[in-house]
Design a protein around this motif. Sequence first.
Motif, mmCIF file in Angstrom:
data_model
loop_
_atom_site.group_PDB
_atom_site.id
_atom_site.type_symbol
_atom_site.label_atom_id
_atom_site.label_comp_id
_atom_site.label_asym_id
_atom_site.label_seq_id
_atom_site.Cartn_x
_atom_site.Cartn_y
_atom_site.Cartn_z
ATOM 1 N N ARG A 145 0.835 -1.210 0.000
ATOM 2 C CA ARG A 145 0.000 0.000 0.000
ATOM 3 C C ARG A 145 0.870 1.260 0.000
ATOM 4 N NH1 ARG A 145 -5.375 -1.000 0.682
ATOM 5 N NH2 ARG A 145 -5.965 -3.059 1.489
ATOM 6 N N ALA A 146 1.934 1.245 0.776
ATOM 7 C CA ALA A 146 2.833 2.388 0.792
ATOM 8 C C ALA A 146 3.537 2.550 -0.546
ATOM 9 C CB ALA A 146 3.844 2.237 1.918
ATOM 10 N N MET A 147 3.937 1.423 -1.150
ATOM 11 C CA MET A 147 4.566 1.484 -2.461
ATOM 12 C C MET A 147 3.592 2.013 -3.507
ATOM 13 S SD MET A 147 7.786 0.626 -2.322
ATOM 14 C CE MET A 147 7.653 1.733 -0.892
ATOM 15 N N ALA A 148 2.337 1.620 -3.401
ATOM 16 C CA ALA A 148 1.325 2.112 -4.335
ATOM 17 C C ALA A 148 1.169 3.623 -4.212
ATOM 18 C CB ALA A 148 -0.006 1.419 -4.077
ATOM 19 N N ARG A 149 1.207 4.138 -2.982
ATOM 20 C CA ARG A 149 1.081 5.586 -2.797
ATOM 21 C C ARG A 149 2.258 6.316 -3.429
ATOM 22 N NH1 ARG A 149 -0.939 3.859 2.279
ATOM 23 N NH2 ARG A 149 1.120 4.076 3.252
ATOM 24 N N PHE A 150 3.469 5.828 -3.173
ATOM 25 C CA PHE A 150 4.641 6.511 -3.720
ATOM 26 C C PHE A 150 4.687 6.420 -5.238
ATOM 27 C CE2 PHE A 150 8.954 6.354 -5.401
ATOM 28 C CZ PHE A 150 9.457 7.573 -4.965
ATOM 29 N N TRP A 151 4.619 5.189 -5.766
ATOM 30 C CA TRP A 151 4.769 5.011 -7.202
ATOM 31 C C TRP A 151 3.577 5.533 -7.985
ATOM 32 C CZ3 TRP A 151 9.082 3.855 -9.844
ATOM 33 C CH2 TRP A 151 10.176 3.437 -9.092
ATOM 34 N N GLY A 152 2.403 5.546 -7.348
ATOM 35 C CA GLY A 152 1.241 6.128 -8.010
ATOM 36 C C GLY A 152 1.399 7.616 -8.256
ATOM 37 N N GLU A 153 2.180 8.285 -7.403
ATOM 38 C CA GLU A 153 2.486 9.696 -7.587
ATOM 39 C C GLU A 153 3.736 9.895 -8.439
ATOM 40 O OE1 GLU A 153 0.887 12.377 -6.636
ATOM 41 O OE2 GLU A 153 -0.701 11.439 -5.444
ATOM 42 N N ALA A 154 4.655 8.945 -8.372
ATOM 43 C CA ALA A 154 5.946 9.121 -9.042
ATOM 44 C C ALA A 154 5.844 9.006 -10.555
ATOM 45 C CB ALA A 154 6.946 8.099 -8.509
ATOM 46 N N ILE A 155 5.022 8.072 -11.049
ATOM 47 C CA ILE A 155 4.961 7.803 -12.484
ATOM 48 C C ILE A 155 3.547 8.026 -13.012
ATOM 49 C CG2 ILE A 155 6.888 6.186 -12.351
ATOM 50 C CD1 ILE A 155 4.906 3.881 -12.501
ATOM 51 N N ASP A 156 3.439 8.029 -14.334
ATOM 52 C CA ASP A 156 2.152 8.330 -14.955
ATOM 53 C C ASP A 156 1.332 7.074 -15.222
ATOM 54 O OD1 ASP A 156 3.706 7.285 -16.981
ATOM 55 O OD2 ASP A 156 3.079 8.749 -18.490
ATOM 56 N N TRP A 157 1.598 6.006 -14.492
ATOM 57 C CA TRP A 157 0.784 4.800 -14.600
ATOM 58 C C TRP A 157 -0.330 4.837 -13.562
ATOM 59 C CZ3 TRP A 157 4.179 -0.164 -15.646
ATOM 60 C CH2 TRP A 157 4.890 0.040 -16.839
ATOM 61 N N GLU A 158 -1.417 4.154 -13.875
ATOM 62 C CA GLU A 158 -2.588 4.152 -12.995
ATOM 63 C C GLU A 158 -2.549 2.951 -12.047
ATOM 64 O OE1 GLU A 158 -5.995 4.165 -15.553
ATOM 65 O OE2 GLU A 158 -6.015 6.356 -15.671
ATOM 66 N N LEU A 159 -3.091 3.159 -10.857
ATOM 67 C CA LEU A 159 -3.231 2.078 -9.891
ATOM 68 C C LEU A 159 -4.426 1.224 -10.294
ATOM 69 C CD1 LEU A 159 -2.238 0.840 -7.209
ATOM 70 C CD2 LEU A 159 -3.859 2.351 -6.043
ATOM 71 N N CYS A 160 -4.178 -0.050 -10.555
ATOM 72 C CA CYS A 160 -5.242 -0.965 -10.975
ATOM 73 C C CYS A 160 -5.851 -1.714 -9.796
ATOM 74 C CB CYS A 160 -4.705 -1.995 -11.971
ATOM 75 S SG CYS A 160 -3.923 -1.309 -13.429
ATOM 76 N N GLU A 161 -5.021 -2.038 -8.809
ATOM 77 C CA GLU A 161 -5.475 -2.865 -7.696
ATOM 78 C C GLU A 161 -4.500 -2.720 -6.549
ATOM 79 O OE1 GLU A 161 -6.192 -7.658 -6.788
ATOM 80 O OE2 GLU A 161 -6.146 -6.906 -8.849
ATOM 81 N N VAL A 162 -4.993 -2.695 -5.325
ATOM 82 C CA VAL A 162 -4.108 -2.657 -4.169
ATOM 83 C C VAL A 162 -4.760 -3.410 -3.013
ATOM 84 C CG1 VAL A 162 -5.001 -0.399 -3.388
ATOM 85 C CG2 VAL A 162 -2.760 -1.198 -2.609
ATOM 86 N N THR A 163 -3.978 -4.275 -2.376
ATOM 87 C CA THR A 163 -4.394 -5.000 -1.180
ATOM 88 C C THR A 163 -3.204 -4.985 -0.216
ATOM 89 O OG1 THR A 163 -3.576 -7.186 -1.862
ATOM 90 C CG2 THR A 163 -5.778 -6.543 -2.642
#
Length: 248
Positions: A145-163
């Motif tokens: 979840r923390a990685m999703a927060r960082f990388w979701g802001e860092a790059i222009d890719w979309e978050l598809c799923e997070v658990t």
Amino acid sequence: MALRPVQVNIKARDAAAIGRFWAEALGWSAYSPGMTTYVGPAGGLVWPDPVALGIDVVPVPDGKTATKNRTHLDLATTSAAHQAELVARLEALGAARVHVGQGGDVPWTVLADPEGNEFCVLEPREAHQDTGPIAVVVVDCVDPRAMARFWGEAIDWELCEVTDDHALLRSAEGGGPYLEFLRTPDVKTVPDRIHLDLLPYPGDDQAAEVARLRALGATDVDLGQGEVSWAVLADPEGHEFCVLAVPS
């Protein structure tokens, strides 16, 4: 502002040989624009707008020391027959079967390239029908979840799923591989042998992007790179990555 992943960076003692291996594995071509060996679809280098997330194999003097890399590639297949054929072909090219804690009945096959970099040949999956030969870039982590927060802001890719167990990102344009952060019990002990290289869009400023990443929690990393045109950073869990210079 945003950054785009443009290549997977793999360190190797014999960059040319490992580049040829991955070109054969993916059905792509190997190019040597300088000291490194770039692996991408046929047609030559298309820079700074590559048509796929390529592989850049960089020569280094030392071999792999970690028991298991914390970043690896998952390769896509289209059928059970294709999976079996690909595994057999890769073994003939010098890949070896390895055990990294997977159960004996998993539907994928875990291999390592000739320098010991692990990767998986996946069974056919509907979600990977349009990824190309690289289905997923997988990064081991403690907190998806923390990685999703960082990388979701860092790059222009979309978050598809997070658990709690994993997070998936993918280009908003569709197609191409997924980026997965997978919760694992092991911890990072040595610099990553495999990492992502990110590139600003034309007109964006590399220094501003680096400052933005620092504000998100990235830290500067000195791996002995000296004076180079790219910036070496680490995400909040210590995974190194590079921000390349904006092409002039």
